[in-house]
Write an enzyme that holds these catalytic residues in place. Structure first.
Site, mmCIF file in Angstrom:
data_model
loop_
_atom_site.group_PDB
_atom_site.id
_atom_site.type_symbol
_atom_site.label_atom_id
_atom_site.label_comp_id
_atom_site.label_asym_id
_atom_site.label_seq_id
_atom_site.Cartn_x
_atom_site.Cartn_y
_atom_site.Cartn_z
ATOM 1 N N ASP A 88 -0.960 -12.808 -4.879
ATOM 2 C CA ASP A 88 0.116 -12.002 -4.309
ATOM 3 C C ASP A 88 1.420 -12.733 -4.537
ATOM 4 O OD1 ASP A 88 1.221 -9.880 -2.904
ATOM 5 O OD2 ASP A 88 -0.262 -9.991 -1.291
ATOM 6 N N HIS B 45 9.130 -9.776 -8.184
ATOM 7 C CA HIS B 45 8.460 -9.739 -6.873
ATOM 8 C C HIS B 45 6.981 -10.103 -6.955
ATOM 9 C CE1 HIS B 45 11.746 -8.031 -4.394
ATOM 10 N NE2 HIS B 45 12.197 -7.720 -5.599
#
Ligand code: GDG
Length: 727
Positions: A372, A165
Site C-alpha cells: 500500500d 500515491h
C-alpha cells in the site's frame, strides 16, 4: 504567489441524476481535504475527469459545468472507450498491480498505451490552456505520469510538481513495464516528484540509474538540461476533523450501540476498498487460523470487514470478489453458531459517521495490505481513538508502517503471523495499548494532511538550482552565429579543449577513445589558422596524448595540467610534486576493483584514476561515493585532491587542476578571445579560471558554470567545424 492548478484523474466531486435533475456533490476524500486550503486561497483550479457523463443530455452537461465552475473545477471529459483503455486498462489493469508487486495480475499484453498517452495529452493541453504565468501545477498519481513532461513541452517555464500515491516498486519490478523509459521521462518533466516513503524515492532514483543511465545525486537528478528533485512526503489525514467528529454525540451514541450489540465479543475491524492489494483473503484466513489454533476464542471474537466495491469494470476484480465471498462463507460456516458469526462482512460503503464509530468501537484494527502506498485507514483509526485505546495491527508493506511506531507490524503474506499478532493485540495490557496509541496520535496529529500539502508546495516553489550553476544558454543557431561573429572579429583565438566527453564520446574502456580521422583533420584545420592557438587540456597521461595527438601543432596538457607540452616543445612538469602517496592509494583502489567487477585502475605519473564505466551503474555509483569518502579520510594529511569525473574517481596532487593551465595560457595571450569547452566536474576549474569575456561551453546537460551549453560531442564538433571556417 500564483494560483495552484491541481491535476488528478478524478475531480473531487460525485454527480447524481435524480428525476432528470443533475446535482454535483463535493467529495471529502483525503486529497480534497488537504488541498482545499491552497486551492481556494490561491483562487486555483482543479482539473480532472468528472466521471461518466455519457448519459447526460446537453442541458445536464451545461448544468454540470456551471456547478463545477462554482467549485473552481475544470472537467476533462473522457469517452467510455477512453476510460476503458486508459483507466481500466493501463492504469488499473497494468500499472496498479505492477507497482504493488502483484505480477500474476498483470495482463499478457496490452495495446492500450496509445490511449494512455492520448488521455495524458488531453489533460496536459487542458492544463496548459488554463495556465497563467506564475501558477504552480501539481499533478497527481499513476494515471497521469506523462502529464509533467507533456506540459513541460508546452510551457517550459512552468513550476510543476508530481505526487505518486502508490508505491514506486524496486527497479527489478519496475523494469517489467514495457514503456518504462517513457514513464520515467514523463515524471522527469516535473520540478519535484514526491513519494510517500524514502524507499519509494530510492527505488525511483535507482530506476533512473538503471533504465535511463542518469546519475542522481541523493535527492536530485539532471535531465534534459534541468534539475529535478525527488523525495519523501508522507501524506497525512485531517486529524482535527477526525478527532472532533469522533467526539460528537452521534458518533458516541453509535459506538455505544455497537458495543452493546457485541457486548460479549472482542471486535476486530477491517476497512478497505475491495481490492486485491489490500490483503483481505489472507486476513480472513488468519481469522480462520486464529479460531482453529485457539478454540477458547470461538464465539468470543468477531471481525467486521467493510469492503467498499471498487473498480468493478476490471476483470481481475470480478473473480477476486467471489473469492472473498467464498472465504467469508467458509469461515462463517465452520465457526458460526445459530446466534453469531465470526465474520461480519459488509460489501458496501458506510457513512463517515458509521466509519468513525467502527474505528472507535473496535478492539483491534487489522490493516494488512500486501502493498500500500501509504494507507490512510490506519491513520484515521488512530485519529478516531480519542479514548487513546485500541490496537493497530499493520502490514510492514504499507507506507504507513514507516511512521506508526506504536503498531504491531506483520508480514501480510504470513497468515500465521497475522493470527499471532491479532492474538497478541487482544491480550495487550491496557497500559501498553495506551502508550502505543498515544505515540501514534502525536505523530498523526503533528504530520497531518495540511502539513503534507504545505511542505510539498513549499519545496516545489523553491528554486531547484540555487546559485549560478544552472544549465548555460543552449547553443541554438542564433547563439552560434553570434559567437562565430565574435570569433571572426578577434585578432587571436585561444582554444582550450577537454578531450574525453568533449571531442570524443566515452567508450567502454578509456584506451578505446583514440581520435578518429575526422577529429584529427578538424584539429589540424583549427590549428592551421594563423589566428588560432589550440590546446588540449585533459586528465589523460602524457604518453596517451603524445601518441594520439603528438603529431599536431597544438599544445598538450596531461594529468589535468600537471604536464605540459607547448607546440613543438618538450613535456615539462608544471612544478615538483610528491608521489609517495601512490602506493597507499593503489592498494585502496585495488580493493575497489576487486569488489566492483568491470572497474579498472589507470596509473599515470603522478595521479591515479579508478574507472567504472563498464560496471553495474547503481552499485558502482555507490562504490564511488564510498571510495571518495574513504580516500578523503585516509589521505587527510597528504597533499592530494580527490576528484570525480564522468564515471571516474581520480587522486592527484593538490592544487593541480585545469584552471592553472587555463590561467597561465590566458595570461600569456592577453587580448586573445578564449574559448573553453569541457564536460565534467574537472572542467569546472577550467571555466572558473577564464578571463572576462571568454566563451565557455559545457558539453552535456549537467549544471555547470559555463555560459553556454551544447548537447553532445557531435554538436561540439559541428560547432568547431563552423569555427574553423570563420578563422
Ligand atoms: C491510495 C493508495 C494511499 C474506505 N471505506 C469507506 C471509506 N473509505 C475511505 C477511508 C480512506 C480511503 O477511503 C482509503 O484510503 P487508503 O489510503 O486506505 O487507500 P486507497 O484508496 O487505495 O488510496 C494509498 C492513498 O491513495 C493516499 O495517497 O494512502 O496507499 O492506494 O480515507 O476512510 N470512507 C467512507 N466509507 C467507507 O465505507 N466514508
Amino acid at each position: 504567489m500564483g494560483r495552484l492548478l491541481i491535476v488528478s484523474n478524478r475531480l473531487p466531486v460525485s454527480t447524481k441524476v435524480e428525476h432528470g435533475k443533475l446535482s454535483v456533490v463535493p467529495s471529502a476524500g483525503g486529497l480534497a481535504t488537504g488541498l482545499k486550503g491552497p486551492h481556494e486561497e490561491s483562487g486555483g483550479l482543479w482539473i480532472g475527469w468528472p466521471g461518466d457523463t455519457s448519459r447526460l443530455d446537453k442541458g445536464q452537461i451545461e448544468g454540470l459545468e456551471r456547478e463545477l465552475l462554482d467549485l473552481r473545477a475544470v472537467p476533462c471529459y473522457l469517452s467510455p472507450g477512453e476510460v476503458r483503455a486508459y483507466y481500466d486498462g493501463v492504469s488499473n489493469g497494468f500499472l496498479w498491480p505492477l507497482f504493488h508487486y502483484l505480477l500474476d495480475k498483470i495482463p499478457y499484453s496490452t495495446s492500450e498505451w496509445d490511449a494512455y498517452r492520448q488521455v495524458n495529452e488531453r489533460f496536459a493541453t487542458l492544463t496548459a490552456n488554463h495556465y497563467r504565468p506564475g501558477d504552480t501545477v501539481w499533478v497527481h498519481d499513476y494515471q497521469l505520469a506523462l502529464v509533467p513532461s507533456l506540459l513541460r513541452e508546452m510551457i517550459p517555464e512552468a513550476r510543476i510538481g508530481f505526487f505518486l500515491h502508490i508505491p514506486f516498486p524496486a527497479t527489478e519490478v519496475f523494469r517489467i513495464f514495457p514503456w518504462r523509459e517513457e514513464l520515467l521521462l514523463g515524471l522527469l518533466g516535473a520540478d519535484l516528484v514526491g513519494f510517500h516513503t524514502l524507499s519509494y524515492a530510492r527505488h525511483f532514483g535507482n530506476s533512473l540509474i538503471h533504465i535511463l543511465g542518469l546519475t542522481p545525486d541523493v535527492d536530485r537528478v539532471r535531465s534534459g538540461g534541468r534539475t529535478v528533485r525527488f523525495g519523501a512526503y508522507p501524506m497525512g489525514i485531517d486529524f482535527i476533523t477526525f478527532d472532533r467528529l469522533a467526539r460528537t454525540e452521534s458518533v458516541r451514541a453509535e459506538v455505544a450501540r455497537l458495543r452493546y450489540e457485541n457486548q460479549d465479543l472482542r471486535l476486530l475491524l477491517g476497512v478497505d476498498r475491495l481490492d486485491y492489494t489490500k490483503g483481505i483473503p489472507r486476513r480472513l484466513l488468519s481469522i480462520e487460523r486464529l479460531l482453529q489454533k485457539h478454540p477458547e476464542l470461538r464465539g468470543r471474537v468477531r471481525l467486521i470487514q467493510v469492503a467498499v466495491p471498487s473498480r468493478e469494470h476490471v476483470d481481475e476484480y470480478e473473480s477476486f470478489t467471489s473469492e472473498v465471498n467464498g472465504l467469508v462463507g467458509r469461515i462463517n460456516g465452520a465457526f458460526g453458531t445459530a446466534t453469531s458469526t465470526p465474520v461480519h462482512y459488509l460489501h458496501q460503503s458506510v457513512s463517515q459517521k458509521d466509519l468513525l464509530a467502527l474505528y472507535a468501537a473496535t478492539d483491534v484494527m487489522l490493516v494488512t495490505p500486501l502493498r500500500d502506498g501509504m494507507n490512510l485507514v490506519a491513520k484515521e483509526f488512530v485519529a478516531a481513538r480519542t479514548d487513546e485505546d485500541g490496537v493497530l495491527v499493520l502490514s510492514e508493506f504499507a507506507g504507513a508502517a514507516a511512521e506508526m511506531a506504536g503498531a504491531l507490524l506483520v508480514n501480510p503474506y504470513n497468515v500465521d503471523a497475522i493470527a499471532d499478532a491479532t492474538r497478541v493485540a487482544l491480550l495487550l495490557p491496557e497500559q501498553e495499548r495506551r502508550a502505543r496509541m498515544r505515540a501514534m496520535r502525536q505523530r498523526i496529529e503533528q504530520f497531518d494532511v495540511h502539513r503534507w500539502a504545505r511542505t510539498f508546495l513549499g519545496d516545489l516553489r523553491q528554486e531547484n538550482d540555487p546559485g549560478s550553476r544552472e544549465a548555460g544558454v543552449r547553443m541554438d543557431r542564433e547563439v552560434r552565429s553570434q559567437l562565430l561573429e565574435r570569433v571572426a572579429r578577434a585578432h587571436e583565438v585561444l582554444l582550450l579543449l577537454d578531450y574525453d566527453g568533449t571531442l570524443t564520446p566515452y567508450t567502454r574502456r578509456p584506451d578505446l577513445a583514440s581520435p578518429d580521422k575526422d577529429l584529427l583533420d578538424l584539429l589540424a584545420s583549427l590549428s592551421g589558422s594563423a589566428r588560432a592557438r589550440v590546446h588540449i587540456i585533459s586528465g589523460r597521461s602524457r604518453g596517451t596524448l603524445e601518441s594520439w595527438l603528438g603529431q599536431l601543432p597544438i599544445g598538450l596538457h596531461a594529468e589535468h595540467g600537471l604536464w605540459s607540452r607547448p607546440v613543438g616543445g618538450e613535456w615539462a612538469l608544471c612544478r615538483p610534486v610528491d608521489a609517495s602517496w601512490k602506493q597507499k592509494v593503489l592498494e585502496i583502489l585495488g580493493l575497489c576493483v576487486e569488489r566492483t567487477p568491470g572497474s579498472m585502475i589507470e596509473e599515470k605519473s603522478f595521479s591515479l584514476a579508478w574507472h567504472y564505466r563498464m560496471c553495474d551503474p547503481e552499485f558502482a555509483e555507490w562504490q564511488a561515493r564510498e571510495l571518495k569518502l574513504h580516500l578523503t579520510h585516509a589521505l587527510s594529511n597528504v597533499p592530494v585532491a580527490v576528484l570525480s569525473g564522468d564515471k571516474v574517481v581520480e587522486v592527484q596532487p593538490h592544487g593541480v587542476n585545469k584552471g592553472l593551465v587555463a590561467a597561465a595560457l590566458c595570461g600569456a595571450h592577453p587580448g586573445a578571445l578564449a574559448i573553453a569547452a569541457g564536460d565534467d566536474e574537472t572542467d569546472e576549474h577550467l571555466f572558473a579560471a577564464l578571463p572576462e569575456g571568454a566563451i565557455s561551453i559545457h558539453v552535456g546537460s549537467r549544471a555547470s558554470r559555463a555560459h553556454h551549453n551544447i548537447r553532445d560531442t557531435v554538436a561540439m564538433r559541428r560547432f568547431l567545424m563552423a569555427l574553423a571556417s570563420s578563422l
